[in-house]
Design a protein around this motif. Structure first.
Motif, PDB file in Angstrom:
ATOM      1  N   ALA A  34       0.837  -1.204   0.000  1.00 20.58           N
ATOM      2  CA  ALA A  34       0.000   0.000   0.000  1.00 20.58           C
ATOM      3  C   ALA A  34       0.869   1.250   0.000  1.00 20.58           C
ATOM      4  CB  ALA A  34      -0.933  -0.006   1.207  1.00 20.58           C
ATOM      5  N   THR A  35       1.986   1.209   0.717  1.00 31.82           N
ATOM      6  CA  THR A  35       2.906   2.335   0.760  1.00 31.82           C
ATOM      7  C   THR A  35       3.545   2.550  -0.606  1.00 31.82           C
ATOM      8  OG1 THR A  35       3.382   1.805   3.058  1.00 31.82           O
ATOM      9  CG2 THR A  35       4.896   3.296   1.967  1.00 31.82           C
ATOM     10  N   GLN A  36       3.857   1.452  -1.314  1.00 33.60           N
ATOM     11  CA  GLN A  36       4.466   1.573  -2.634  1.00 33.60           C
ATOM     12  C   GLN A  36       3.464   2.075  -3.667  1.00 33.60           C
ATOM     13  OE1 GLN A  36       6.105  -2.278  -3.413  1.00 33.60           O
ATOM     14  NE2 GLN A  36       7.938  -1.905  -2.203  1.00 33.60           N
ATOM     15  N   ALA A  37       2.173   1.893  -3.446  1.00 31.98           N
ATOM     16  CA  ALA A  37       1.161   2.350  -4.387  1.00 31.98           C
ATOM     17  C   ALA A  37       0.929   3.853  -4.280  1.00 31.98           C
ATOM     18  CB  ALA A  37      -0.144   1.607  -4.154  1.00 31.98           C
ATOM     19  N   GLU A  38       1.368   4.477  -3.199  1.00 31.30           N
ATOM     20  CA  GLU A  38       1.152   5.911  -3.013  1.00 31.30           C
ATOM     21  C   GLU A  38       1.808   6.781  -4.081  1.00 31.30           C
ATOM     22  OE1 GLU A  38       1.774   7.358   0.931  1.00 31.30           O
ATOM     23  OE2 GLU A  38       0.671   5.694   1.811  1.00 31.30           O
ATOM     24  N   PRO A  39       3.035   6.471  -4.581  1.00 27.25           N
ATOM     25  CA  PRO A  39       3.586   7.317  -5.637  1.00 27.25           C
ATOM     26  C   PRO A  39       2.704   7.372  -6.874  1.00 27.25           C
ATOM     27  CG  PRO A  39       5.324   5.985  -4.701  1.00 27.25           C
ATOM     28  CD  PRO A  39       4.028   5.529  -4.087  1.00 27.25           C
ATOM     29  N   GLU A  40       1.903   6.327  -7.101  1.00 25.51           N
ATOM     30  CA  GLU A  40       1.010   6.354  -8.246  1.00 25.51           C
ATOM     31  C   GLU A  40      -0.002   7.496  -8.121  1.00 25.51           C
ATOM     32  OE1 GLU A  40      -2.206   3.353 -10.080  1.00 25.51           O
ATOM     33  OE2 GLU A  40      -0.190   2.554  -9.878  1.00 25.51           O
ATOM     34  N   LYS A  41      -0.381   7.828  -6.885  1.00 22.49           N
ATOM     35  CA  LYS A  41      -1.287   8.947  -6.668  1.00 22.49           C
ATOM     36  C   LYS A  41      -0.631  10.252  -7.111  1.00 22.49           C
ATOM     37  CE  LYS A  41      -3.540   6.920  -2.637  1.00 22.49           C
ATOM     38  NZ  LYS A  41      -3.717   7.036  -1.190  1.00 22.49           N
ATOM     39  N   PHE A  42       0.673  10.386  -6.870  1.00 21.83           N
ATOM     40  CA  PHE A  42       1.377  11.615  -7.223  1.00 21.83           C
ATOM     41  C   PHE A  42       1.579  11.740  -8.730  1.00 21.83           C
ATOM     42  CE2 PHE A  42       3.067  10.865  -2.859  1.00 21.83           C
ATOM     43  CZ  PHE A  42       2.484  11.964  -2.267  1.00 21.83           C
ATOM     44  N   PHE A  43       1.914  10.638  -9.376  1.00 24.34           N
ATOM     45  CA  PHE A  43       2.264  10.678 -10.790  1.00 24.34           C
ATOM     46  C   PHE A  43       1.157  10.161 -11.687  1.00 24.34           C
ATOM     47  CE2 PHE A  43       6.308  10.255  -8.478  1.00 24.34           C
ATOM     48  CZ  PHE A  43       6.843  11.482  -8.819  1.00 24.34           C
ATOM     49  N   GLY A  44       0.031   9.780 -11.121  1.00 18.77           N
ATOM     50  CA  GLY A  44      -1.112   9.367 -11.923  1.00 18.77           C
ATOM     51  C   GLY A  44      -0.859   8.127 -12.750  1.00 18.77           C
ATOM     52  N   GLY A  45       0.013   7.254 -12.334  1.00 16.39           N
ATOM     53  CA  GLY A  45       0.276   6.022 -13.071  1.00 16.39           C
ATOM     54  C   GLY A  45       1.037   6.244 -14.364  1.00 16.39           C
ATOM     55  N   LEU A  46       1.917   7.228 -14.400  1.00 19.51           N
ATOM     56  CA  LEU A  46       2.692   7.516 -15.608  1.00 19.51           C
ATOM     57  C   LEU A  46       4.034   6.809 -15.578  1.00 19.51           C
ATOM     58  CD1 LEU A  46       2.080  11.344 -16.002  1.00 19.51           C
ATOM     59  CD2 LEU A  46       0.962   9.489 -17.218  1.00 19.51           C
ATOM     60  N   GLU A  47       4.490   6.418 -16.760  1.00 14.54           N
ATOM     61  CA  GLU A  47       5.830   5.858 -16.922  1.00 14.54           C
ATOM     62  C   GLU A  47       6.589   6.715 -17.921  1.00 14.54           C
ATOM     63  OE1 GLU A  47       6.561   1.715 -17.576  1.00 14.54           O
ATOM     64  OE2 GLU A  47       4.721   1.183 -16.519  1.00 14.54           O
ATOM     65  N   GLN A  48       7.896   6.703 -17.780  1.00 18.01           N
ATOM     66  CA  GLN A  48       8.748   7.477 -18.672  1.00 18.01           C
ATOM     67  C   GLN A  48       9.349   6.539 -19.716  1.00 18.01           C
ATOM     68  OE1 GLN A  48      12.038   9.328 -16.688  1.00 18.01           O
ATOM     69  NE2 GLN A  48      12.673  10.443 -18.489  1.00 18.01           N
TER      70      GLN A  48
END
Length: 161
Positions: A34-48
Protein backbone atom coordinates in the motif's frame (compact mmCIF):
# COMPACT_ATOMS: atom_id res chain seq x y z
CA UNK A 1 1.78 -40.75 29.13
CA UNK A 2 2.89 -37.37 30.46
CA UNK A 3 5.48 -37.18 27.69
CA UNK A 4 2.76 -37.61 25.06
CA UNK A 5 0.63 -34.82 26.61
CA UNK A 6 3.64 -32.46 26.82
CA UNK A 7 4.62 -33.29 23.21
CA UNK A 8 1.02 -32.58 22.11
CA UNK A 9 1.00 -29.22 23.92
CA UNK A 10 4.39 -28.37 22.42
CA UNK A 11 3.11 -29.12 18.89
CA UNK A 12 0.01 -26.98 19.51
CA UNK A 13 2.15 -24.06 20.77
CA UNK A 14 4.50 -24.26 17.77
CA UNK A 15 1.53 -24.39 15.38
CA UNK A 16 -0.16 -21.36 16.99
CA UNK A 17 3.12 -19.37 17.05
CA UNK A 18 3.92 -20.13 13.40
CA UNK A 19 0.36 -19.23 12.32
CA UNK A 20 0.59 -15.93 14.18
CA UNK A 21 3.99 -15.18 12.61
CA UNK A 22 2.69 -15.96 9.11
CA UNK A 23 -0.37 -13.71 9.53
CA UNK A 24 1.74 -10.87 10.93
CA UNK A 25 4.30 -11.22 8.12
CA UNK A 26 1.59 -11.26 5.42
CA UNK A 27 -0.04 -8.16 6.94
CA UNK A 28 3.27 -6.31 6.92
CA UNK A 29 3.73 -7.13 3.22
CA UNK A 30 0.27 -5.78 2.31
CA UNK A 31 0.98 -2.57 4.27
CA UNK A 32 4.28 -2.24 2.41
CA UNK A 33 2.48 -2.74 -0.93
CA UNK A 34 0.00 0.00 0.00
CA UNK A 35 2.91 2.34 0.76
CA UNK A 36 4.47 1.57 -2.63
CA UNK A 37 1.16 2.35 -4.39
CA UNK A 38 1.15 5.91 -3.01
CA UNK A 39 3.59 7.32 -5.64
CA UNK A 40 1.01 6.35 -8.25
CA UNK A 41 -1.29 8.95 -6.67
CA UNK A 42 1.38 11.61 -7.22
CA UNK A 43 2.26 10.68 -10.79
CA UNK A 44 -1.11 9.37 -11.92
CA UNK A 45 0.28 6.02 -13.07
CA UNK A 46 2.69 7.52 -15.61
CA UNK A 47 5.83 5.86 -16.92
CA UNK A 48 8.75 7.48 -18.67
CA UNK A 49 9.79 6.15 -22.09
CA UNK A 50 13.21 7.47 -23.04
CA UNK A 51 14.12 7.35 -26.72
CA UNK A 52 17.52 6.69 -28.17
CA UNK A 53 19.50 9.59 -29.63
CA UNK A 54 18.00 10.76 -32.91
CA UNK A 55 19.96 12.37 -35.74
CA UNK A 56 17.93 14.41 -38.25
CA UNK A 57 19.54 15.96 -41.34
CA UNK A 58 18.82 19.62 -42.06
CA UNK A 59 18.37 20.03 -45.81
CA UNK A 60 18.33 23.48 -47.40
CA UNK A 61 19.26 24.82 -50.83
CA UNK A 62 19.52 21.26 -52.15
CA UNK A 63 22.25 20.20 -49.71
CA UNK A 64 22.67 18.94 -46.18
CA UNK A 65 23.52 21.89 -43.93
CA UNK A 66 23.99 19.93 -40.73
CA UNK A 67 22.28 17.58 -38.30
CA UNK A 68 19.89 17.96 -35.41
CA UNK A 69 20.86 15.60 -32.60
CA UNK A 70 18.01 15.08 -30.17
CA UNK A 71 16.83 12.79 -27.40
CA UNK A 72 13.35 12.85 -25.91
CA UNK A 73 11.46 11.33 -23.04
CA UNK A 74 7.73 10.74 -23.17
CA UNK A 75 5.38 10.43 -20.19
CA UNK A 76 2.90 7.67 -20.93
CA UNK A 77 0.05 6.10 -18.93
CA UNK A 78 1.39 2.84 -17.51
CA UNK A 79 -1.91 0.98 -18.02
CA UNK A 80 -2.02 1.96 -21.70
CA UNK A 81 1.67 1.11 -22.13
CA UNK A 82 1.10 -2.45 -20.91
CA UNK A 83 -1.74 -2.95 -23.41
CA UNK A 84 0.27 -2.00 -26.50
CA UNK A 85 1.35 -4.76 -28.86
CA UNK A 86 4.16 -2.65 -30.38
CA UNK A 87 7.02 -0.75 -28.82
CA UNK A 88 5.90 2.89 -28.60
CA UNK A 89 9.47 4.16 -29.01
CA UNK A 90 9.34 3.46 -32.76
CA UNK A 91 6.28 5.66 -33.24
CA UNK A 92 7.63 8.35 -30.92
CA UNK A 93 10.96 8.51 -32.76
CA UNK A 94 9.25 8.56 -36.15
CA UNK A 95 7.02 11.45 -35.14
CA UNK A 96 9.94 13.37 -33.63
CA UNK A 97 11.93 12.84 -36.85
CA UNK A 98 9.03 14.03 -39.00
CA UNK A 99 8.45 17.11 -36.83
CA UNK A 100 12.11 18.13 -36.81
CA UNK A 101 12.74 17.25 -40.47
CA UNK A 102 9.77 19.29 -41.69
CA UNK A 103 11.41 22.29 -40.01
CA UNK A 104 8.18 24.28 -39.69
CA UNK A 105 8.72 24.98 -36.02
CA UNK A 106 12.52 24.91 -35.92
CA UNK A 107 14.85 26.53 -38.46
CA UNK A 108 18.35 25.66 -37.32
CA UNK A 109 19.97 27.65 -40.12
CA UNK A 110 18.69 30.87 -38.52
CA UNK A 111 19.51 30.23 -34.92
CA UNK A 112 17.38 32.03 -32.38
CA UNK A 113 15.76 31.10 -29.11
CA UNK A 114 13.51 28.16 -29.64
CA UNK A 115 10.08 27.79 -28.08
CA UNK A 116 10.66 24.41 -26.44
CA UNK A 117 7.14 24.39 -25.00
CA UNK A 118 5.68 24.64 -28.50
CA UNK A 119 7.97 21.86 -29.77
CA UNK A 120 6.95 19.64 -26.86
CA UNK A 121 3.26 20.41 -27.38
CA UNK A 122 3.48 19.73 -31.11
CA UNK A 123 5.19 16.37 -30.53
CA UNK A 124 2.57 15.41 -27.93
CA UNK A 125 -0.27 16.37 -30.27
CA UNK A 126 1.21 14.56 -33.29
CA UNK A 127 1.89 11.32 -31.40
CA UNK A 128 -1.57 11.30 -29.85
CA UNK A 129 -3.11 11.80 -33.33
CA UNK A 130 -1.24 8.74 -34.59
CA UNK A 131 -2.38 6.59 -31.68
CA UNK A 132 -5.92 7.97 -31.88
CA UNK A 133 -6.06 8.49 -28.12
CA UNK A 134 -4.41 10.66 -25.45
CA UNK A 135 -1.48 8.25 -25.15
CA UNK A 136 1.32 10.72 -24.40
CA UNK A 137 0.85 13.07 -21.46
CA UNK A 138 4.05 15.11 -21.85
CA UNK A 139 7.26 15.27 -23.85
CA UNK A 140 10.53 16.17 -22.18
CA UNK A 141 13.59 17.21 -24.16
CA UNK A 142 16.79 15.64 -22.86
CA UNK A 143 19.10 16.79 -25.63
CA UNK A 144 18.65 19.10 -28.62
CA UNK A 145 21.72 20.21 -30.58
CA UNK A 146 22.58 21.38 -34.06
CA UNK A 147 25.83 20.17 -35.59
CA UNK A 148 26.92 21.94 -38.75
CA UNK A 149 28.02 19.68 -41.59
CA UNK A 150 31.56 21.04 -41.39
CA UNK A 151 31.75 20.11 -37.69
CA UNK A 152 30.33 16.62 -38.10
CA UNK A 153 32.62 13.69 -37.47
CA UNK A 154 34.03 12.32 -40.70
CA UNK A 155 33.55 15.57 -42.65
CA UNK A 156 36.14 15.92 -45.38
CA UNK A 157 38.36 18.98 -45.82
CA UNK A 158 36.30 19.86 -48.91
CA UNK A 159 33.13 20.05 -46.75
CA UNK A 160 34.83 22.23 -44.14
CA UNK A 161 35.81 24.97 -46.59
Amino acid sequence: MIRIVIAGLWICLVTVASSYAAITWKGAKSAEAATQAEPEKFFGGLEQVKTRVLSVPVVADGAIQGYIVAQFSFMVGSKILKQLSIKPEAVLLDEAFRTLYAGELVDFRKLKKLDLTALSAQLTENVNKRFGAPFVQDVMIHDLNFVAKSEARGASEKDKS
